[in-house]
Scaffold this motif. Structure first.
Motif, short mmCIF file in Angstrom:
data_model
loop_
_atom_site.label_atom_id
_atom_site.label_comp_id
_atom_site.label_asym_id
_atom_site.label_seq_id
_atom_site.Cartn_x
_atom_site.Cartn_y
_atom_site.Cartn_z
N GLN A 125 7.03 -16.66 4.23
CA GLN A 125 5.63 -16.43 3.87
C GLN A 125 5.40 -14.93 3.62
O GLN A 125 6.03 -14.09 4.24
N PRO A 126 4.47 -14.62 2.69
CA PRO A 126 4.18 -13.22 2.37
C PRO A 126 3.94 -12.33 3.59
O PRO A 126 4.44 -11.20 3.64
N ILE B 208 7.12 -11.33 5.14
CA ILE B 208 7.80 -10.29 4.34
C ILE B 208 7.21 -8.93 4.65
O ILE B 208 7.94 -7.95 4.82
N LYS C 188 8.41 -7.73 8.08
CA LYS C 188 9.81 -7.35 8.00
C LYS C 188 9.96 -5.99 7.29
O LYS C 188 10.75 -5.14 7.72
N SER C 189 9.19 -5.80 6.24
CA SER C 189 9.24 -4.53 5.50
C SER C 189 8.81 -3.37 6.40
O SER C 189 9.45 -2.32 6.41
N MET D 273 11.49 -2.39 8.75
CA MET D 273 12.53 -1.61 8.07
C MET D 273 12.09 -0.17 7.87
O MET D 273 12.88 0.77 8.02
N ILE D 274 10.82 0.01 7.51
CA ILE D 274 10.29 1.36 7.32
C ILE D 274 10.36 2.13 8.64
O ILE D 274 10.83 3.28 8.68
N GLU E 224 13.91 3.24 9.45
CA GLU E 224 14.53 4.23 8.57
C GLU E 224 13.75 5.54 8.46
O GLU E 224 14.27 6.51 7.91
N HIS F 266 5.56 1.77 2.00
CA HIS F 266 5.62 0.36 1.60
C HIS F 266 5.34 0.20 0.11
O HIS F 266 5.96 -0.64 -0.56
#
Lengths: 215, 215
Positions: free
Chosen positions: A13-14, A17, A20-21, A24-25, A28, A47
């Motif tokens: 589902q959006p 996502i 999860k993004s 990751m940000i 990193e 993002h």
């Protein structure tokens, strides 16, 4: 045509996502000196751009976040220099407090006045905004001339915006306009260098209205 | 209020700024293997992002430029996944040949169908485009799900776009969707990695319509 033969319902589902993004940000991004709320803006900028360099280049006036939240919650008007910002921004979180996002760049009176004075529509549209409302959130993602005019009007006492989001992209004038903004003692969100643009400005504006929702 | 007291006519015209910017890009870009016409697209991408890394990450199918020029000149329709692309793109150079830029993401029938099938509006809007017109230029700058659906429809023989501009930005799905696109033998413009977005897609589309003007 029946496209549905091979149809599989979404497994991701959006919202998943997005979460999860953001993870990751966070992983990193590396070290930084942003406050927790400033980082919320930076995170959305990364993002929208997938560009950590741009994220680290962000610059905040100390009062920017709180001033932006207050302005949204008071229902102050938002000015945007180009239509792309109006199209991209989440308007619901602004409009529910009574504010709206205003773009004047294609208004007939702005076009006429720009022609008459041999100047840019961006400059005239900033002047129109100043005449239309007090305070306000000024979101400039495209035209350095708009930002430079706003800076001039602030310096000369004509304008007193609640927040200036100044993130025009470009090789000529854009970096200089942002340097000038960062010298002012008004609540601003900007960055150092050439990068920026409409999607980045939308990300910053969305982050502020999200913070307003939670404040 | 009289803002004109301090008014100075512009000394630098917008076109002059653009020319100066393009010279700076040429000087700093460094070595590359793009063709002359591919580089015109890359140059506009860098102009819109101030990001040379993004410029160097661009990837072109051999026939992409010519196919895009032909499609614009034949007046084929342009599909865009989000409103920001429609707002930002130079529509005049497309419309004068009979084409127009179409965004379906907020159409009531698209929203209804997406809800019914528990999928994204982006996916349904790509399907709508395929049903609306043959060929066409597909400009996707935001939704990897739209690009993945288009790839599926191409593979299964439902869609045969004249050009796919696939430049969604993002950490999840976006890089993978662009990798899949680059494996297809259809005219495409894409890039390697996470970067991209609406402004980048607009830049690529504008570059193609400018090339069509000069072809």
């Amino acid at each position: 045509m029946d496209f549905h033969t091979e149809f599989k319902p979404l497994t991701v589902q959006p919202q998943e996502i997005e979460g999860k993004s953001f993870n990751m940000i966070d992983e990193e991004f590396g070290e930084h000196a942003f406050t927790k709320r400033q980082y919320k803006v930076v995170q959305r900028v990364v993002h929208a751009s997938a560009d950590f360099e741009l994220g680290h280049s962000m610059l905040f006036h100390d009062e920017a976040i709180q001033a932006g939240i207050n302005a949204i919650k008071r229902g102050e008007q938002v000015y945007a220099d180009v239509q792309m910002i109006l199209s991209g921004v989440s308007k619901g979180r602004i409009e529910k407090h009574g504010g709206s996002v205003n773009v004047y760049i294609s208004d007939p009176d702005v076009m006429e006045e720009a022609k008459r004075l041999n100047t840019t529509r961006a400059i005239i549209s900033v002047r129109k905004a100043i005449q239309q409302f007090d305070g306000g959130v000024f979101a400039i993602g495209n035209a350095p001339t708009a930002l430079l005019e706003l800076i001039r009007l602030i310096k000369e006492g004509y304008a007193k915006p609640s927040l200036v989001i100044g993130l025009p992209v470009g090789f000529v004038s854009a970096p200089e306009s942002k340097e000038e903004l960062a010298k002012l003692d008004v609540p601003f969100i900007t960055n150092v260098g050439r990068k920026g643009g409409s999607t980045i400005t939308v990300a910053a504006l969305n982050a502020i209205s999200l913070l307003a929702e939670k404040a």
